[in-house]
Motif scaffolding. Structure first.
Motif, PDB file in Angstrom:
ATOM      1  N   GLN A  29       0.823  -1.203   0.000  1.00  0.00           N
ATOM      2  CA  GLN A  29       0.000   0.000   0.000  1.00  0.00           C
ATOM      3  C   GLN A  29       0.862   1.259   0.000  1.00  0.00           C
ATOM      4  N   LEU A  30       1.799   1.340   0.924  1.00  0.00           N
ATOM      5  CA  LEU A  30       2.580   2.562   1.120  1.00  0.00           C
ATOM      6  C   LEU A  30       3.700   2.721   0.100  1.00  0.00           C
ATOM      7  N   PHE A  52      -1.151   5.332   4.470  1.00  0.00           N
ATOM      8  CA  PHE A  52      -1.555   4.273   5.382  1.00  0.00           C
ATOM      9  C   PHE A  52      -1.944   4.901   6.709  1.00  0.00           C
ATOM     10  N   ILE A  53      -3.099   4.494   7.237  1.00  0.00           N
ATOM     11  CA  ILE A  53      -3.563   4.929   8.549  1.00  0.00           C
ATOM     12  C   ILE A  53      -3.642   3.686   9.435  1.00  0.00           C
ATOM     13  N   ASN A  56       6.372   9.797   8.355  1.00  0.00           N
ATOM     14  CA  ASN A  56       5.691   8.943   9.330  1.00  0.00           C
ATOM     15  C   ASN A  56       5.406   9.703  10.617  1.00  0.00           C
ATOM     16  N   VAL A  57       4.145   9.866  10.926  1.00  0.00           N
ATOM     17  CA  VAL A  57       3.748  10.559  12.142  1.00  0.00           C
ATOM     18  C   VAL A  57       2.991   9.580  13.024  1.00  0.00           C
ATOM     19  N   GLU A  68      -6.820  15.913  10.908  1.00  0.00           N
ATOM     20  CA  GLU A  68      -5.451  15.635  11.336  1.00  0.00           C
ATOM     21  C   GLU A  68      -4.684  14.881  10.251  1.00  0.00           C
ATOM     22  N   ILE A  69      -5.357  13.942   9.616  1.00  0.00           N
ATOM     23  CA  ILE A  69      -4.730  13.200   8.514  1.00  0.00           C
ATOM     24  C   ILE A  69      -4.380  14.153   7.381  1.00  0.00           C
ATOM     25  N   ALA A  70      -5.291  15.045   7.053  1.00  0.00           N
ATOM     26  CA  ALA A  70      -5.031  16.036   5.991  1.00  0.00           C
ATOM     27  C   ALA A  70      -3.848  16.920   6.367  1.00  0.00           C
ATOM     28  N   LEU A  71      -3.750  17.294   7.632  1.00  0.00           N
ATOM     29  CA  LEU A  71      -2.640  18.128   8.089  1.00  0.00           C
ATOM     30  C   LEU A  71      -1.313  17.391   7.954  1.00  0.00           C
TER      31      LEU A  71
END
Length: 174
Positions: free
Chosen positions: A90-91, A98-99, A140-141, A152-155
């Motif tokens: 995926q990544l 990836f979440i 990677n956060v 938050e994902i968009a940020l």
């Protein structure tokens, strides 16, 4: 964290003023990390290069850490070999975000999930950093929250876009 304070004008202005003036990759990443910390709270930011070469087995991916906000737990230049899994496909292969949310999700994809848990980290957003449509690196956060809000994902994705030119320039020295 509320929607109203997710993208603080003050943090945005500081980053917009500081990032173009950063003299080095480390300085640029420090500005991006300061914005991440101010906007998303405690966590970890790392950048990994896709260091896979044509000489590597076709079912493996080589990753090399280029930057870390916690160099004691995740030192720069650390290298790891990953086999092709749903996460790597995926990544790194399809270059899709990836979440991962919750301890079970992290344990499923990360060999070092015990260290991640020991640091109090419970969710991850991995963003592919693209060059010519291919994943050249990952942003990677990891955070202490159990779930990410869509904002938050968009940020995180926006911060990754800001970091991408710096990462692509810095990888030559890695």
């Amino acid at each position: 964290m509320t929607d109203a304070n997710l993208l603080s004008l003050d943090v945005c202005e500081r980053l917009c003023d500081a990032l173009p003036r950063a003299a080095t990759f480390d300085a640029a990443m420090a500005h991006i990390e300061a914005a991440r910390l101010a906007l998303l709270g405690p966590g970890l930011l790392t950048v990994n290069l896709n260091a896979t070469t044509a000489a590597d087995p076709s079912d493996e991916v080589q990753l090399q850490r280029l930057w870390s906000s916690d160099t004691q737990a995740y030192p720069v230049a650390g290298r790891k070999r990953k086999t092709l899994t749903p996460w790597t496909r995926q990544l790194l292969v399809r270059a899709e975000v990836f979440i991962g949310e919750g301890d079970a999700a992290l344990a499923e994809v990360f060999d070092d999930h015990a260290l991640i848990a020991a640091l109090g980290l419970r969710a991850v957003v991995n963003v592919p950093m693209l060059e010519d449509g291919r994943c050249a690196a990952t942003f990677n956060v990891l955070g202490t929250r159990a779930r990410w809000m869509p904002q938050e994902i968009a940020l995180v994705r926006l911060l990754a876009l800001l970091a991408t030119p710096w990462v692509l320039r810095a990888r030559g020295g890695a």
